[in-house]
Design a protein around this motif. Structure first.
Motif, short mmCIF file in Angstrom:
data_model
loop_
_atom_site.label_atom_id
_atom_site.label_comp_id
_atom_site.label_asym_id
_atom_site.label_seq_id
_atom_site.Cartn_x
_atom_site.Cartn_y
_atom_site.Cartn_z
N VAL A 22 0.83 -1.12 -0.10
CA VAL A 22 0.01 -0.06 -0.04
C VAL A 22 0.82 1.30 -0.04
N GLY A 23 2.14 1.14 0.68
CA GLY A 23 3.05 2.57 0.69
C GLY A 23 3.19 2.57 -0.81
N PHE A 24 3.73 1.49 -1.36
CA PHE A 24 4.16 1.64 -2.72
C PHE A 24 2.97 2.18 -3.61
N LEU A 25 1.88 1.34 -3.52
CA LEU A 25 0.45 1.94 -4.52
C LEU A 25 0.10 3.23 -4.21
N ILE A 26 0.01 3.87 -2.99
CA ILE A 26 -0.38 5.31 -2.74
C ILE A 26 0.53 6.31 -3.30
N LEU A 27 1.88 6.00 -3.20
CA LEU A 27 2.89 7.14 -3.54
C LEU A 27 2.86 7.07 -5.32
N PHE A 28 2.64 5.78 -5.69
CA PHE A 28 2.91 5.62 -7.10
C PHE A 28 1.66 6.03 -7.84
N LEU A 29 0.38 5.88 -7.10
CA LEU A 29 -0.82 6.29 -7.76
C LEU A 29 -1.02 7.94 -7.88
N GLU A 30 -0.49 8.19 -6.48
CA GLU A 30 -0.51 9.77 -6.32
C GLU A 30 0.24 10.48 -7.33
N LEU A 31 1.54 9.98 -7.66
CA LEU A 31 2.34 10.81 -8.64
C LEU A 31 1.71 10.54 -10.06
N GLY A 150 -6.24 3.62 1.67
CA GLY A 150 -6.17 4.45 3.07
C GLY A 150 -6.78 3.32 4.10
N GLN A 151 -7.93 2.85 3.87
CA GLN A 151 -8.58 1.87 4.65
C GLN A 151 -7.63 0.48 4.64
N THR A 152 -7.32 0.09 3.84
CA THR A 152 -6.42 -1.26 3.78
C THR A 152 -5.01 -0.66 4.61
N LEU A 153 -4.62 0.41 4.55
CA LEU A 153 -3.27 0.86 5.29
C LEU A 153 -3.71 0.95 6.73
N GLY A 154 -4.97 1.38 6.94
CA GLY A 154 -5.01 1.49 8.49
C GLY A 154 -5.41 0.06 9.26
N LEU A 169 8.09 -0.58 7.11
CA LEU A 169 7.75 -1.34 5.93
C LEU A 169 6.81 -0.41 4.95
N ASN A 170 5.91 0.41 5.42
CA ASN A 170 5.23 1.22 4.60
C ASN A 170 6.09 2.22 3.93
N ILE A 171 7.09 2.82 4.75
CA ILE A 171 8.03 3.83 4.40
C ILE A 171 8.94 3.09 3.03
N GLY A 201 -1.70 -3.57 -8.78
CA GLY A 201 -1.73 -3.67 -7.10
C GLY A 201 -3.22 -3.61 -6.52
N ILE A 202 -3.87 -2.97 -7.04
CA ILE A 202 -5.22 -2.88 -6.44
C ILE A 202 -6.00 -4.13 -6.61
N VAL A 203 -5.90 -4.52 -8.01
CA VAL A 203 -6.47 -5.93 -8.36
C VAL A 203 -6.22 -7.01 -7.34
N TYR A 204 -4.91 -7.04 -6.98
CA TYR A 204 -4.34 -7.97 -6.28
C TYR A 204 -4.86 -7.95 -4.76
N LEU A 205 -4.92 -6.66 -4.23
CA LEU A 205 -5.74 -6.48 -3.11
C LEU A 205 -6.89 -6.69 -3.07
N LEU A 206 -7.72 -6.78 -4.09
CA LEU A 206 -9.17 -6.87 -4.31
C LEU A 206 -9.26 -8.64 -4.07
N TYR A 207 -8.47 -8.99 -4.77
CA TYR A 207 -8.33 -10.61 -5.14
C TYR A 207 -8.01 -11.17 -3.68
#
Length: 735
Positions: A22-31, A150-154, A169-171, A201-207
């Motif tokens: 999620v750390g990877f996905l949030i920063l990557f998707l943000e950019l 964010g919910q997955t992160l929390g 790990l998140n960093i 990455g989001i597909v993986y988390l949904l799966y």
């Protein structure tokens, strides 16, 4: 709404992997969102902090909703589809309906000038939408896209017993995200790749969450495919993504559009573009020798080079920041100026090149340096902001030969901008510059709109003396026509009728008298206050309205997602987040000044900040008895030094003074702040709520950055100090 059984939450190992992913996905998707929405939503490129703050807000709301049963990640496909459809709708309206206008701070008489936004007059349109309304719409939509992550992160934070190790790990995931996106930017990968990586990455988390249905997968595929096909795919257009813009070359006419705004046009010397020859013609016909050594900042696609090469130059250092635009000029300009061995191309920030070159020049040119995007989402400066400061003009003076000439030309839009630049040039060089508006104006007032204007600075009296003795200079619209005549002689004196010139049209030029009737002309810019396009030390009304709107919308979303029942935010973590956002702002602008306003420097700053946070986490793990008072003292001491010591103190001297000390002042506070956060976070009773409050504070810090146009960047740190003092005063909520 889709729901999740919280009892089936992730185990510790899975939670650790999710924290990284999620750390990877949030920063990557943000950019990815910052790049894409800036290019595809009309005029949003001047407000990229909207996208950044929306991502933070969504992540905060997701953390706050970690214990709710609604699965917001399962809603991501639909939310993304709605958001991208909104982009297509607004751009279709703007592109196809001439009566639809977007008002960006009333550009007819603006407090802040935004280039390229003035072409459609809101006063004449039938339907006008203020830019803050568009910004507010996408602020909410983009924030909702990030709630699921964010919910997955929390939830992962709640499931991972070692808070600081989990945060590390998140960093680590964020570090991987910034490296991955930087590599794709370097490769000039298109948006379909960015969003493809994010959505995979989001597909993986949904799966993993047993929430991946055929409908959701199909929706995600549509969203990713939309980014590939939502563009002009005709044979006459070549669209590429530089690290700064979506660059669209119209191969039929040489016009270059960036982020949906016209930016440059490659002009054959034989057909048009005489204004690029003007300084060389004035030098020649005032009795001067041809300029031999020339620096052109903003060389772009090569028009300035093509003209300079016609007048006997021996070397041109052609500085351009955008690799795609430079590449277009190398391969597509009809005159092939970059192929000339006298041209030495440099891919660099103009200010950085000025500061580091040891060569001396007969002529330095600022050639239409008007970027159409902010330097980053963390600060309200543009790519060229540090070129138009008193300290930058001193850098120009340093690299000029004794009788060298400094020329700036652009469509400056407002008279107060022209007068501000001219006054700074006078203060630095000690001589009155020549201001040549085209078309000719006898006087130029601060309050009037202006078009193309050339400003000639330096203390070489030759050109000013020629104007004084001979009056006007005549310029033909066809560049070749100017080669055979002396422009200080009226065309009719050569046996030609001015109104019926054999080729092209003749226009007169002469220095304008500057009449100050607007206080904005008297406000000089500096490396601490580099806001050339803001009319004075103020927070523009547009910014104030936007801050209020975004603040209200943000509070509404936080209220919507807060935990059920009585709840109050974690105040200590909130103020730590607000303050750290301002630390990042200061680091970004100071590193831009030291190393250049390039995307690579930006990436390096964020990477370094994350490394410092990771180092702080490891320190807290190794030294569990860390005392916060000592780290608060070190943090506040470094911030106090940064407030008291001007930025330009470090612009000369040896490596230690010029680079090591300012880097320590800019980045050092992040380590102390990281230790304070990690130590506080370790002992929090509810890590999801603590982290959500911290990210919500970052949104407030981002809004507070708008005060930089009033305070400057040094004194903005006083706001950060205030936030840190408040955080120290607030009690922690220990588990």
């Amino acid at each position: 709404m889709p729901t999740t059984n919280l009892a089936d939450g992730p185990n510790q190992r899975q939670a650790g992997f999710n924290l990284f992913l999620v750390g990877f996905l949030i920063l990557f998707l943000e950019l990815a969102c910052i790049r894409w929405f800036s290019a595809k939503v009309v005029f949003l490129q001047f407000f990229t902090n909207i996208v950044l703050l929306a991502a933070f807000l969504g992540m905060s709301c997701g953390c706050l909703a970690a214990r709710r049963t609604t699965n917001w990640l399962a809603l991501f496909p639909g939310l993304a589809l709605v958001t991208f459809a909104a982009v297509a709708t607004i751009m279709a309206l703007y592109s196809n309906w001439g009566q639809f206008a977007v008002d960006v701070g009333h550009q007819a008489s603006p407090q802040e000038v935004f280039f390229g936004t003035e072409y459609r007059n809101p006063d004449l349109a039938k339907f006008v939408v203020p830019i803050e309304a568009i910004a507010g719409l996408f602020f909410v939509l983009i924030a909702l896209m990030f709630v699921g992550l964010g919910q997955t992160l929390g939830r992962a934070f709640d499931a991972y017993p070692n808070r600081v190790a989990g945060y590390s790990l998140n960093i680590g995931g964020s570090l991987a995200g910034i490296v991955g996106f930087s590599l794709l930017s370097f490769a000039q990968a298109p948006p379909v790749v960015w969003f493809g990586v994010s959505c995979a990455g989001i597909v993986y988390l949904l799966y993993q969450d047993k929430a991946l249905s055929i409908l959701r997968l199909a929706t995600i595929i549509i969203v990713v495919g939309f980014t590939a096909f939502y563009t002009d795919r005709s044979d006459s257009h070549d669209i590429r993504w530089s690290p700064y813009y979506a660059v669209d070359l119209n191969k039929s006419n040489g016009v270059i559009t960036v982020n949906s705004i016209g930016h440059q046009e490659m002009m054959p010397f034989s057909e048009r573009g005489s204004s690029y020859s003007l300084i060389h013609l004035l030098q020649k016909h005032s009795g001067g020798a041809p300029f031999k050594d020339v620096m052109i900042i903003g060389a772009g696609s090569g028009n300035d080079l093509a003209h300079a090469l016609r007048f006997g130059v021996e070397r041109i250092d052609a500085v351009e920041i955008d690799p795609v635009i430079q590449n277009i000029g190398i391969h597509n300009h009809p005159d092939k100026p970059y192929q000339d061995p006298r041209v030495v191309p440099h891919l660099d920030d103009g200010r950085h090149f000025l500061r580091t070159t040891e060569r001396k020049y007969d002529l330095v040119v600022y050639a239409l340096v008007d970027s159409l995007i902010l330097h980053s989402g963390y600060a309200n400066i543009r790519l060229e902001s540090y070129l138009f400061t008193e300290q930058a003009f001193h850098d120009v003076r340093r690299v000029l030969k004794q009788d060298g000439v400094f020329v700036m030309y652009n469509y400056y839009r407002q008279g107060w901008i022209v007068q501000r630049v001219a006054e700074m040039a006078k203060q630095v060089f000690g001589c009155d510059p020549l201001v040549l508006p085209l078309p000719y104006k006898e006087t130029l007032t601060s309050s009037e709109a202006v078009g193309f204007t050339t400003i000639i600075a330096g203390c070489n009296p030759r050109i000013s003396t020629a104007f004084r003795d001979r009056g006007q200079f005549w310029l033909n619209s066809l560049p070749p026509e100017n080669l055979a005549v002396n422009g200080f002689d009226k065309p009719q004196e050569k046996g030609q009728d001015k109104a019926a010139a054999q080729h092209g049209d003749w226009v007169p030029l002469a220095p304008a008298k500057l009449v100050v009737d607007n206080a904005g002309a008297k406000q000089s810019t500096s490396d601490d206050w580099p806001f050339l396009y803001v009319s004075g030390r103020l927070i523009p009304d547009l910014t104030v309205r936007s801050m209020i709107l975004l603040g209200v919308l943000g509070l509404g979303l936080v209220y919507l997602f807060k935990p059920k029942g009585a709840w109050r935010p974690n105040n200590r973590m909130f103020f730590l987040g607000a303050a750290f956002m301002l630390l990042e702002t200061k680091a970004v602008v100071q590193m831009a000044l030291l190393f250049g306003s390039t995307w690579l420097v930006n990436s390096a700053v964020f990477f370094t900040a994350l490394l410092l946070i990771l180092a702080a986490n490891l320190y807290v793990i190794k030294v569990p008895s860390t005392r916060l008072a000592r780290h608060y003292a070190g943090l506040l001491a470094l911030l106090a030094v940064s407030v008291l010591v001007p930025l330009d103190t470090f612009l000369s001297g040896g490596i230690v003074w010029r680079y090591v000390i300012p880097c320590a002042l800019a980045l050092g506070p992040m380590f102390f702040a990281g230790v304070i956060f990690a130590r506080s976070f370790r002992d929090e009773a509810n890590p999801d709520q603590a982290f959500g409050s911290n990210i919500a504070g970052s949104v407030i810090g981002g809004l507070a950055e708008s005060c930089s146009t009033l305070l400057g960047f040094r004194y903005l740190l006083i706001v950060a100090i205030g936030f840190y003092l408040l955080s120290a005063w607030m009690p922690s909520r220990k588990g």
